[in-house]
Enzyme design. Structure first.
Site, PDB file in Angstrom:
ATOM      1  N   CYS A  86       0.833  -1.194   0.000  1.00  0.00           N
ATOM      2  CA  CYS A  86       0.000   0.000   0.000  1.00  0.00           C
ATOM      3  C   CYS A  86       0.874   1.253   0.000  1.00  0.00           C
ATOM      4  O   CYS A  86       1.573   1.497  -0.969  1.00  0.00           O
ATOM      5  CB  CYS A  86      -0.985  -0.044   1.173  1.00  0.00           C
ATOM      6  SG  CYS A  86      -2.376   1.073   0.950  1.00  0.00           S
ATOM      7  N   HIS A 194      -3.562  -5.643   0.868  1.00  0.00           N
ATOM      8  CA  HIS A 194      -2.951  -5.890   2.183  1.00  0.00           C
ATOM      9  C   HIS A 194      -2.978  -7.371   2.570  1.00  0.00           C
ATOM     10  O   HIS A 194      -3.899  -7.806   3.267  1.00  0.00           O
ATOM     11  CB  HIS A 194      -3.736  -5.124   3.255  1.00  0.00           C
ATOM     12  CG  HIS A 194      -3.528  -3.650   3.232  1.00  0.00           C
ATOM     13  ND1 HIS A 194      -2.511  -3.026   3.908  1.00  0.00           N
ATOM     14  CD2 HIS A 194      -4.216  -2.666   2.614  1.00  0.00           C
ATOM     15  CE1 HIS A 194      -2.578  -1.724   3.714  1.00  0.00           C
ATOM     16  NE2 HIS A 194      -3.617  -1.473   2.927  1.00  0.00           N
ATOM     17  N   GLU A 196      -1.331  -8.742   4.818  1.00  0.00           N
ATOM     18  CA  GLU A 196      -1.213  -8.858   6.280  1.00  0.00           C
ATOM     19  C   GLU A 196      -2.570  -8.701   6.969  1.00  0.00           C
ATOM     20  O   GLU A 196      -2.697  -8.988   8.150  1.00  0.00           O
ATOM     21  CB  GLU A 196      -0.188  -7.840   6.813  1.00  0.00           C
ATOM     22  CG  GLU A 196      -0.678  -6.415   7.033  1.00  0.00           C
ATOM     23  CD  GLU A 196      -0.846  -5.590   5.756  1.00  0.00           C
ATOM     24  OE1 GLU A 196      -0.780  -6.174   4.656  1.00  0.00           O
ATOM     25  OE2 GLU A 196      -1.049  -4.367   5.878  1.00  0.00           O
TER      26      GLU A 196
END
Lengths: 222, 76
Positions: A86, A194, A196
């Site tokens: 990002c 993302h 994560e």
């Protein structure tokens, strides 16, 4: 795997990224933007999402010129791994470690939702836990994720199998539906989505886990 | 001494903000606006002796992203 996660003023995915690295078995150290050196023996540097320096001037522009980023660039040039997610992807394009730039979303809106990503290549230490062609669900949360590069650069990325992920339903106007790209040596990855945030059952999806596990597998033997 | 830097998206790079402004102008009844491009103006207050070459270096390194933006420098 020894990982460092860079923290800029305005980073807000740094701890999430550290948790995902740790869950894959990494030893993680947080590194402050004013530090001029990375800790010794780091295998991979994670540049997290957020709004480094308030996104002033251009997203990632000021972070790209911070003291730590000089060390991150040197680490990449030595063949080290760097992953930017990002805002981290924006920083990597601003440093020149990855080609292109991220423009304002074509619809001008900030978009926060889970999207389908097609894995374009399994030929990298980030993506070899997937099969090329797999579609995975990963959240996006950005205002400036519209990947732009000139036609020649896009053709080169595609020809060299350096497009890591594409959107199945382009949310932001990105050229060639590009969501993530690899460097020439395939050790630097930049992506807007993302992984994560899809690395724990509590997130509502675990499609990002394979990326961190693949990385841990590759770097354990390194 | 002062310098003024204009930064614009390059021709051929879609400017969604400019497009949104163009639409808004049309909706307000301003006819005949064929295009809007939005950029930035950055004013620098410089020590005496600074040259245009110095400002150009600043543009190349930080003030503009030459992948997507062009710039012009005015010394005053």
């Amino acid at each position: 795997m020894r990982a460092a996660v860079v923290v800029f003023p305005g980073s807000n995915c740094d701890r999430d990224l550290a948790v995902a690295f740790k869950a894959a078995g990494a030893d993680v150290q947080m590194v402050w933007h004013k530090d001029s050196d990375l800790p010794d023996g780091i295998d991979i540097v994670g540049i997290p999402g957020g709004f480094s320096y308030g996104d002033y001037l251009r997203c990632g522009a000021i972070a790209a010129n911070s003291p730590i980023c000089r060390s991150v660039a040197a680490h990449a040039k030595r063949g080290g791994y760097v992953m930017g997610i990002c805002n981290g992807f924006q920083v990597l394009t601003e440093t020149g470690l990855l080609p292109g730039a991220l423009l304002r979303n074509a619809g001008l809106k900030y978009i926060c939702k889970t999207v389908g990503l097609k894995v374009e290549t399994s030929q990298s230490d980030y993506t070899n836990g997937y099969n090329a062609g797999d579609v995975i669900d990963i959240p996006i949360a950005h205002h400036d994720g519209n990947y732009f590069a000139d036609a020649e650069t896009i053709a080169r990325l595609q020809g060299e199998d350096r497009v890591a992920f594409t959107y199945t339903d382009n949310p932001n106007g990105a050229q060639a539906d590009i969501a993530g790209i690899l460097s020439e040596n395939r050790r630097v990855l930049g992506m807007m989505p993302h992984p994560e945030r899809a690395a724990d059952a509590g997130h509502g999806g675990t499609d990002g886990q394979a990326l961190f596990r693949a990385l841990a597998g590759a770097l354990a033997s390194a | 001494m002062k310098a003024r830097v204009h930064v614009m998206l390059k021709n051929g790079v879609l400017d969604p903000q400019g497009e949104a402004v163009r639409h808004a102008l049309g909706a307000m009844g301003f006819d005949g606006v064929n295009g809007v491009r939005q950029g930035k103006v950055i004013e620098l207050d410089l020590a005496d002796g600074a040259t245009e070459a110095d400002v150009t270096a600043m543009c190349e390194k930080l003030l503009a992203n030459t992948v997507i933006e062009s710039y012009s420098v005015e010394m005053a």
